[in-house]
Design a protein around this motif. Sequence first.
Motif, PDB file in Angstrom:
ATOM      1  N   SER A 192      11.605  -7.893 -14.729  1.00 38.51           N
ATOM      2  CA  SER A 192      12.263  -6.932 -13.850  1.00 38.51           C
ATOM      3  C   SER A 192      12.291  -7.394 -12.405  1.00 38.51           C
ATOM      4  N   ARG A 193      13.125  -6.712 -11.641  1.00 44.34           N
ATOM      5  CA  ARG A 193      13.224  -6.902 -10.192  1.00 44.34           C
ATOM      6  C   ARG A 193      12.948  -5.546  -9.556  1.00 44.34           C
ATOM      7  N   ALA A 194      11.920  -5.485  -8.713  1.00 48.97           N
ATOM      8  CA  ALA A 194      11.572  -4.243  -8.025  1.00 48.97           C
ATOM      9  C   ALA A 194      11.875  -4.393  -6.540  1.00 48.97           C
ATOM     10  N   VAL A 195      12.348  -3.314  -5.945  1.00 47.80           N
ATOM     11  CA  VAL A 195      12.626  -3.297  -4.508  1.00 47.80           C
ATOM     12  C   VAL A 195      11.808  -2.170  -3.887  1.00 47.80           C
ATOM     13  N   LEU A 196      10.909  -2.553  -2.981  1.00 48.86           N
ATOM     14  CA  LEU A 196      10.143  -1.574  -2.214  1.00 48.86           C
ATOM     15  C   LEU A 196      10.745  -1.536  -0.819  1.00 48.86           C
ATOM     16  N   MET A 197      11.299  -0.400  -0.451  1.00 54.92           N
ATOM     17  CA  MET A 197      11.850  -0.238   0.888  1.00 54.92           C
ATOM     18  C   MET A 197      10.704  -0.058   1.878  1.00 54.92           C
ATOM     19  N   PRO A 198      10.954  -0.239   3.164  1.00 55.18           N
ATOM     20  CA  PRO A 198       9.885  -0.083   4.154  1.00 55.18           C
ATOM     21  C   PRO A 198       9.122   1.232   3.959  1.00 55.18           C
ATOM     22  N   GLY A 199       7.790   1.121   3.925  1.00 55.35           N
ATOM     23  CA  GLY A 199       6.928   2.292   3.765  1.00 55.35           C
ATOM     24  C   GLY A 199       6.632   2.671   2.324  1.00 55.35           C
ATOM     25  N   GLN A 200       7.359   2.122   1.365  1.00 56.93           N
ATOM     26  CA  GLN A 200       7.104   2.470  -0.035  1.00 56.93           C
ATOM     27  C   GLN A 200       5.898   1.716  -0.572  1.00 56.93           C
ATOM     28  N   LYS A 201       5.261   2.325  -1.582  1.00 57.68           N
ATOM     29  CA  LYS A 201       4.113   1.668  -2.201  1.00 57.68           C
ATOM     30  C   LYS A 201       4.002   2.063  -3.658  1.00 57.68           C
ATOM     31  N   VAL A 202       3.364   1.187  -4.408  1.00 55.12           N
ATOM     32  CA  VAL A 202       2.975   1.456  -5.792  1.00 55.12           C
ATOM     33  C   VAL A 202       1.469   1.672  -5.736  1.00 55.12           C
ATOM     34  N   SER A 203       1.033   2.870  -6.122  1.00 51.18           N
ATOM     35  CA  SER A 203      -0.380   3.216  -5.996  1.00 51.18           C
ATOM     36  C   SER A 203      -1.247   2.395  -6.952  1.00 51.18           C
ATOM     37  N   VAL A 204      -2.537   2.404  -6.684  1.00 46.96           N
ATOM     38  CA  VAL A 204      -3.481   1.616  -7.478  1.00 46.96           C
ATOM     39  C   VAL A 204      -3.410   2.048  -8.945  1.00 46.96           C
ATOM     40  N   HIS A 205      -3.356   1.054  -9.814  1.00 48.57           N
ATOM     41  CA  HIS A 205      -3.306   1.293 -11.247  1.00 48.57           C
ATOM     42  C   HIS A 205      -3.787   0.042 -11.968  1.00 48.57           C
TER      43      HIS A 205
END
Length: 149
Positions: free
Chosen positions: A75-88
């Motif tokens: 996959s290709r993920a795009v995180l825009m400014p300020g976005q996050k993937v929480s701890v997992h």
Amino acid sequence: VTFMLLKIPMNVNNYMLGSSREYTSNLSNHLLANRKGGFNNLAMSAFVPVGHQTSGVKKQVLISQGQVPHLTNFSRAVLMPGQKVSVHRHKDKDEIFYVASGKGVFSLNDDEREIVAGTSIHVVANEDHKIENDSDEDLVLIYFGIDLK
């Protein structure tokens, strides 16, 4: 144009021989025998939410689970400014990430590092990890998972 990469039998009951392990094995053998390669184009791949608790992070799935043995996704993920993937963490899979563009912060267990284009990260099953885009530009990640079951 998107091509189907797998032929899935319409009646999977034909592959049921008793236990779920036998069913899975026989279905997997059928799918492996009938696999076909193909092409995919990011322009034709819809953005879908990342499966973790996130702040609206989206991904484009190029190869789905089941299309390639042991691969959970490509996959290709795009995180825009300020976005996050929480701890997992993932119990039964490793993940490999490659930073295609942008920069951000990747935490692997207690090790937090700045990531930039060209960085790769290997996350082993059961390791805590999180990603944050703390910059003012998009953070683009290419990643895949390997099923260890």
